[in-house]
Design a protein around this motif. Sequence first.
Motif, PDB file in Angstrom:
ATOM      1  N   ASP A   1      -1.961   4.742   3.192  1.00  0.00           N
ATOM      2  CA  ASP A   1      -3.231   3.803   3.601  1.00  0.00           C
ATOM      3  C   ASP A   1      -2.343   2.818   4.429  1.00  0.00           C
ATOM      4  O   ASP A   1      -3.211   2.353   5.297  1.00  0.00           O
ATOM      5  CB  ASP A   1      -3.516   2.808   2.080  1.00  0.00           C
ATOM      6  CG  ASP A   1      -4.053   3.677   1.320  1.00  0.00           C
ATOM      7  OD1 ASP A   1      -4.684   4.786   1.496  1.00  0.00           O
ATOM      8  OD2 ASP A   1      -4.359   3.390   0.061  1.00  0.00           O
TER       9      ASP A   1
ATOM     10  N   HIS B   1      -3.739  -0.162  -3.014  1.00  0.00           N
ATOM     11  CA  HIS B   1      -3.812  -0.999  -1.701  1.00  0.00           C
ATOM     12  C   HIS B   1      -4.166  -2.374  -2.049  1.00  0.00           C
ATOM     13  O   HIS B   1      -5.231  -2.560  -2.690  1.00  0.00           O
ATOM     14  CB  HIS B   1      -4.869  -0.314  -0.863  1.00  0.00           C
ATOM     15  CG  HIS B   1      -4.516  -0.570   0.585  1.00  0.00           C
ATOM     16  ND1 HIS B   1      -5.183  -0.126   1.700  1.00  0.00           N
ATOM     17  CD2 HIS B   1      -4.081  -1.759   1.181  1.00  0.00           C
ATOM     18  CE1 HIS B   1      -4.787  -0.426   2.683  1.00  0.00           C
ATOM     19  NE2 HIS B   1      -4.065  -1.760   2.434  1.00  0.00           N
TER      20      HIS B   1
ATOM     21  N   ALA C   1       0.809  -1.223   0.126  1.00  0.00           N
ATOM     22  CA  ALA C   1      -0.061   0.092  -0.082  1.00  0.00           C
ATOM     23  C   ALA C   1       1.031   1.334  -0.063  1.00  0.00           C
ATOM     24  O   ALA C   1       2.019   1.099   0.523  1.00  0.00           O
ATOM     25  CB  ALA C   1      -1.119   0.063   1.286  1.00  0.00           C
TER      26      ALA C   1
END
Length: 338
Positions: A257, A331, A253
């Motif tokens: 995130d 992500h 990610a």
Amino acid sequence: MSAVVAKAAEAPETNPAQKLLEVRDLVMHFRVGHGLFGPPGLVRAVDGVSFSLARGETLGLVGESGCGKTTTGRCVLQLENPTAGEVIFEGRNLVGMEQAQLRKLRNRIQVIFQDPYSSLNPRMTVGQIIAEPIAVHGLERDPSAREERVRGLLVRVGLLPQHAHRYPHELSGGQRQRVGVARALAMQPSLIICDEPVSALDVSIQAQIINLLDELQADFGLSYLFVAHDLAVVRHISDRIAVMYLGKIVELASRRDLYEAPAHPYTRALLSAVPIPDPAMEATRERQVLTGEVPSPLNPPSGCVFHPRCPLAIERCKREAPQLRAVGSAHQAACHLV
Ligand code: SF4
């Protein structure tokens, strides 16, 4: 690490046009236990790892000891010959490449080690250590121009030209790591593999080295694959972070995130071990303590390899391995529950 200057902007996902490195389905298995040393077995050190790295980007590769992060770095450097997979660097697959070609491309990938003391030849002066790769690879044939270049590199990493005459044992740990950085820079690399480069240093020195790496990246457009066992260290320098567990990436990610919305239970457990500088917040936050040891890669658990330690494990986790899949625009996580 509080004095570290964090990167200002979140990096987008790797732009294909700017891709410097792409690791595809990397597998590194080692055969062990032949003959007198017990029954043969297979250590699945790296088990299907894929990621990419853009020019000027830093990817943090994080996990506990034995998760395969260092072996992944060694496969990128071609110090290990992978069992399967591809390592595409500057558009060419390094795996299986003929040695002469490989040597040329490999010069553009350098490494900074965890322990600068053991990686610096104690019988050579700092000047000789930095000049050696410049001479061996013919980057500067004129000795006085080479010395000038060494002095310039020393100053660039925050040392003095006079340090060229010192021996590694005469320097502090932080100074030695700066020599390691200068030696890597001497080869004019596009990619540096930073293998736990600050783990052996005092916290105040760690911040200085991280800031130095950040400045050098901005100046030279370097890419870093930053290997660490600790999410605190990579936070300040990484654009994106890959979390590894038992040979696999379990979450990948952007920095924001990963720290603000971690999806995988293992990442959440690692994050809860990272100290918060504010004592009030530190006292009230919920801790998720990881129990048990990392299982042996010689005999990994069935299904999700994290299931014996996972507080959220369900029956399905014992049977079925989760695939890494998108849980947001930049992500990915490998968990049945996300
Ligand atoms: Fe935990 Fe199951 Fe997710 Fe694995 S798949 S991390 S065991 S909940």
